[in-house]
Design an enzyme around this catalytic site. Structure first.
Site, PDB file in Angstrom:
ATOM      1  N   ASP A   1      42.040  40.370  32.763  1.00  0.00           N
ATOM      2  CA  ASP A   1      40.567  40.013  32.102  1.00  0.00           C
ATOM      3  C   ASP A   1      39.501  40.991  32.152  1.00  0.00           C
ATOM      4  O   ASP A   1      38.666  41.084  31.486  1.00  0.00           O
ATOM      5  CB  ASP A   1      40.048  38.876  33.059  1.00  0.00           C
TER       6      ASP A   1
HETATM    7  C1  BGC Z   1      37.838  37.729  36.311  1.00  0.00           C
HETATM    8  C2  BGC Z   1      38.931  37.840  37.128  1.00  0.00           C
HETATM    9  C3  BGC Z   1      39.072  36.736  38.173  1.00  0.00           C
HETATM   10  C4  BGC Z   1      38.886  35.446  37.365  1.00  0.00           C
HETATM   11  C5  BGC Z   1      38.412  34.613  38.472  1.00  0.00           C
HETATM   12  C6  BGC Z   1      37.692  36.205  35.716  1.00  0.00           C
HETATM   13  O1  BGC Z   1      36.405  36.180  34.991  1.00  0.00           O
HETATM   14  O2  BGC Z   1      37.847  38.750  35.434  1.00  0.00           O
HETATM   15  O3  BGC Z   1      39.317  38.778  37.671  1.00  0.00           O
HETATM   16  O4  BGC Z   1      40.153  36.770  38.759  1.00  0.00           O
HETATM   17  O5  BGC Z   1      37.690  35.419  36.542  1.00  0.00           O
HETATM   18  O6  BGC Z   1      37.260  34.208  38.717  1.00  0.00           O
HETATM   19  C1  NOJ Z   2      42.396  35.740  37.432  1.00  0.00           C
HETATM   20  C2  NOJ Z   2      42.370  35.071  36.209  1.00  0.00           C
HETATM   21  O1  NOJ Z   2      42.486  33.547  36.593  1.00  0.00           O
HETATM   22  C3  NOJ Z   2      43.703  35.433  35.589  1.00  0.00           C
HETATM   23  O2  NOJ Z   2      43.918  34.325  34.544  1.00  0.00           O
HETATM   24  C4  NOJ Z   2      43.794  36.826  35.386  1.00  0.00           C
HETATM   25  O3  NOJ Z   2      44.905  37.023  34.695  1.00  0.00           O
HETATM   26  C5  NOJ Z   2      43.622  37.592  36.691  1.00  0.00           C
HETATM   27  N1  NOJ Z   2      42.457  37.239  37.099  1.00  0.00           N
HETATM   28  C6  NOJ Z   2      43.569  39.074  36.280  1.00  0.00           C
HETATM   29  O4  NOJ Z   2      42.415  39.540  35.807  1.00  0.00           O
END
Ligand code: BGC
Ligand code: NOJ
Length: 829
Positions: free
Chosen positions: A494
């Site tokens: 993300d």
């Molecule tokens: C962030 C991820 C994170 C997830 C969990 C996302 O918006 O980019 O790194 O794991 O949210 O809160």
């Molecule tokens: C947590 C998110 O839940 C997942 O969808 C994502 O792939 C990882 N962060 C890595 O950014």
């Protein structure tokens, strides 16, 4: 350093001090009603949706941490204490917390009085049962009082912590006997209510928080009513409603008393909301009475110790059955503990909650994630395939007819979240992977014909197969200059936001669209993701396999050609010599190349590329895995990228905003460690696979709990990487795709028992020192008792496989389908 121990015979983790390095929590409930509970009884409850149906209030990121939950206070001769130590924090003479499968038992003892509280959510029940057993272990009689306490949240947790101008004036309760009902907004637009009850007469109550605490300047650690040893019988009128029961108790030496409290949730049909209209009540000023029939029935189900014991027994057998589907006996106790108990347990929790509610996920930020929930199914599907099927249909129904996906949806409404939107390039592929995993587990090909609408065509007649088709072609139809998939807003990571170019504080990296890409549809048509390319070549064959099974040979060949082309493009444009690139950015520059100054190598594409055998003939697989070992491997796991970014790279986005070593910027992101574990096992390097597995598996990190900090029985999303000041410190425990993927890695790749469309593959990849191991696997109605022998001490290679004494070719055990037990013997060599 440890703060407890595993009690494998009871499937519990036993915490022996309340002062753990972080609150160590458990989850109660599997379907509708859920509670989070820490080792000091902090946490909260909700029904279905942690945002829209929050039942009790909880304050995140508070000082001190983890204040608030459901608490019992005891006033014994002026000494006020809690069985779980918090919030009063009176030193206890004895303390223990046992987190088990769907229940938590907290025991405290002070001055000869023992309180043992068992918390659980029974099966098919929308409430948390709390059984309190008080025992006078001293030599003289004891006269003391006990107070319960739960603080009501005003339902919508987001609104509850922002909209004070309204919410301070809406709280309503009703009290009847020993039950306190939370009926805020019930008269108007809500059909649900909550209640908190105890199965005995009470000596008083409080329903107004300030009255209970005695002063707005007091906290939960200092409630004046408890100190005074007497409730104030307050009636909440707006402000903050709570529910507290007050009871006086006398116990002779050796005597015990059991009280059963229930925190419940119920919904009434629109036309049966009220028991009666009544003339305005002077106390409540309400002209109506809640129809409490459902609460009465719920209370009746667990109002005696015998009923509670039966509920606990039902929960125990439910878990016994769930955990009997994949059982292992290896030479390593920690592996057994992870596979037989805790990893599977965590998979159920991630399946239930996606990334919505934990001690790191506020329950208001996100509902169910499209990619998250699909991956969660990989680790859960063998437990209750019917629920996986239902979930697959729910998720697919939020998909758009061009294969695009809403990135998240609310479990209550099952509608995609428009504020987050879509255009995450990897999302559709996880749908193919999870549906294939479901079919491989169950043999239920019928799911492909299930009627599953698209979000943009809710009335249309569409099948699951169509969803797989548009998912596959959503990748194929969105390629960039090198014939690799467009990165779009982000892929699995993300925080790699190649179309964002944000220089303004507060813009969400993940949802912000840079105006320069608006005309192109919201994202760069140059930036490409090598990760999605590799995920496509790894996942695509399952789609081809499905088409072949259905006799659609032409479509299968067409899809296979796309996979072959993608492999070729990846090898040609994205192999960097020793590993695969991560991406091409929106300027067409390489990301994750030896040519880059920082972030030369990334973990994400490598495992899937290796397992897709991209460039295998040229040795790309082994070179890649060796590079990972060389650049990403460290004491506590594999870091995500190396070297960590030390500057802000506007063309990469969020990833470069974290200090080096945390989160996606070179943290040990345990989710993707599993992909490398799988890949190492796939190429037959069982030692390496096991080394990486054991670096992050919680049972193995228990000894360093003081460094690791989060629960030693479940995975967290991230561990501080080698560049981090807090190297080895875990964060974001519980809700992570790590649970499902490590279950896949250990059970299907290392131990090697993997469902396929046409049977059960048995092809382990283990440490050569192992003499062998056993697996018991229930599969499509049969039981397979598998014994693996490793006389030559190899890592991988099936020399001989027999089923019920008959030798078979290859390593796929065909489905017997007779409901019987079959003996499978495998000799490695
Ligand atoms: C962030 C991820 C994170 C997830 C969990 C996302 O918006 O980019 O790194 O794991 O949210 O809160
Ligand atoms: C947590 C998110 O839940 C997942 O969808 C994502 O792939 C990882 N962060 C890595 O950014």
């Amino acid at each position: 350093m440890k703060f407890g121990y595993f009690d494998d015979s009871r499937k519990e983790y036993v915490i022996n001090t309340p002062k753990t390095p972080y609150p160590w929590i458990n989850y109660l409930g599997n379907q509708g009603f859920f509670s989070l509970i820490s080792n000091t009884a902090g946490g909260y409850s909700f029904y279905m949706d942690a945002r829209l149906r929050r039942i009790t209030r909880y304050r995140y990121n508070n000082v001190p941490l983890d204040m608030g939950g459901r608490y019992f206070y005891i006033n014994d001769n002026g000494t006020v204490w809690n069985p779980g130590w918090s919030p009063v924090k009176t030193e206890l003479d004895e303390y223990e917390c046992r987190h088990g499968m769907g229940y938590t038992i907290i025991k405290g003892k002070k001055d000869g009085l023992k309180a043992e509280v068992t918390f659980f959510v029974p099966q098919n029940y929308d409430g948390e049962v709390q059984q309190v057993v008080l025992t006078n272990e001293g030599s003289s009689a004891k006269e003391f009082s006990i107070f319960s306490m739960a603080e009501w949240c005003l339902w919508d947790a987001q609104d509850d912590c922002t909209n004070f101008q309204r919410n301070f004036s809406t709280g309503r309760v009703e009290i009847e006997g020993s039950t306190i009902y939370h009926v805020t907004e019930y008269r108007d637009r809500r059909n649900h209510y909550a209640f908190y009850t105890v199965n005995d007469e009470i000596d008083g109550y409080d329903t107004d928080r300030d009255a209970f605490l005695g002063s707005i300047y007091n906290g939960w650690d200092n409630p004046e009513t408890v100190k005074a040893g007497k409730a104030s019988n307050s009636f909440a009128d707006g402000w903050s409603p709570i529910a507290s029961h007050y009871k006086k108790i006398t116990l002779a030496p050796g005597e015990s008393k059991t009280l059963i409290y229930i925190l419940g949730y119920a919904e009434n049909p629109q036309d049966k909301k009220f028991a009666s209209e009544k003339p305005a009540n002077l106390l409540t000023r309400e002209a109506w009475v809640l129809n409490k029939e459902k609460a009465y029935a719920m209370i009746d189900r667990y109002n005696t110790p015998e009923k509670v014991a039966a509920g606990l027994e039902e929960l125990r057998t439910t878990w016994e059955n769930l955990l009997s589907i994949y059982k292992v006996d290896t030479p390593d106790d920690k592996v057994n503990r992870m596979v037989n108990i805790w990893n599977q347990y965590q998979c159920m929790v991630t399946f239930n909650l996606s990334r919505s509610a934990s001690y790191f996920e506020s329950g208001i930020g996100r509902g169910m994630g499209f990619r998250d929930s699909n991956q969660d199914i990989l680790g859960f599907v063998h437990q209750i395939p019917e629920r996986a099927r239902e979930r697959l249909i729910d998720i697919a129904s939020t998909q758009l007819s061009d294969g695009g996906c809403y990135h998240q949806y609310q479990p209550l409404t099952k509608k995609g979240n428009a504020d987050i939107g879509g255009d995450f390039s990897d999302d559709p592929l996880w749908m193919i992977m999870s549906v294939a995993a479901y079919i491989k587990e169950t043999g239920d090909w019928g799911i492909l014909d299930a009627n599953v609408p698209f979000d943009d065509d809710p009335e249309g007649k569409h099948t699951m197969l169509e969803h797989l088709n548009v998912s596959f072609y959503h990748i194929v139809n969105n390629l960039g200059p090198h014939g690799l998939p467009l990165a779009m807003r982000a892929d699995w990571n993300d925080c790699i936001n190649l179309s964002c170019f944000s220089d303004t504080p507060g813009e969400s990296f993940q949802t912000y669209t840079n105006p320069k890409f608006k005309a192109e549809g919201g994202y760069s048509k140059i930036a490409e993701s090598v990760f999605v390319a590799a995920l496509f070549t790894y996942t695509g064959p399952a789609y081809v396999g499905i088409l072949e099974h259905l006799g659609k040979a032409d479509e299968a060949a067409k899809a296979q050609a796309e996979i072959d082309k993608m492999k070729k493009n990846t090898m040609e444009s994205a192999f960097d010599g020793e590993w695969f690139l991560r991406a091409y950015d929106a300027n067409g520059e390489k990301m994750g190349s030896h040519e880059c100054e920082e972030g030369k190598i990334f973990i994400e594409p490598q495992g899937f590329a290796v397992m897709s055998e991209i460039g295998k003939e040229e040795g790309a697989d082994i070179k890649t895995l060796n590079s990972i070992d060389k650049y990403l491997n460290c004491e506590y796991g594999l870091v995500l990228n190396n070297p960590a970014f030390t500057k802000y790279y506007i063309q990469y986005g969020e990833i470069s905003t974290y200090p080096g070593g945390y989160k996606e910027n070179a943290g040990i992101f345990t989710h993707n460690n599993a992909w490398i574990i799988c890949a190492e096992a796939y190429v037959g390097r069982g030692e390496k696979a096991f080394e990486y597995y054991s670096k992050i598996a919680p049972a193995f990190t228990e000894e360093t709990s003081d460094i690791h900090k989060t629960e030693p029985y479940v995975y967290g999303q991230m561990i501080g990487g080698k560049d981090a000041k807090n190297f080895g410190q875990g964060k974001n425990s519980w809700l992570t795709g790590t649970a499902a993927w490590n279950m896949v890695a250990i059970s299907q790749y290392i131990l090697g028992v993997k469902p396929e469309f046409d049977g059960l593959r048995v092809d382990p990849s283990i440490p050569s020192a192992w003499d062998g191991f056993k697996v018991e696997r229930k599969f499509r109605g049969d039981v397979y008792e598998i014994e693996i022998k490793n006389p030559d001490h190899v890592c991988k290679g099936v020399k001989k496989l027999t089923v019920d004494g008959n030798e078979i070719e290859g390593c796929i055990v065909p489905v017997a389908g007779d409901g019987k037990t079959h003996k499978v013997e495998v000799v490695l060599g």
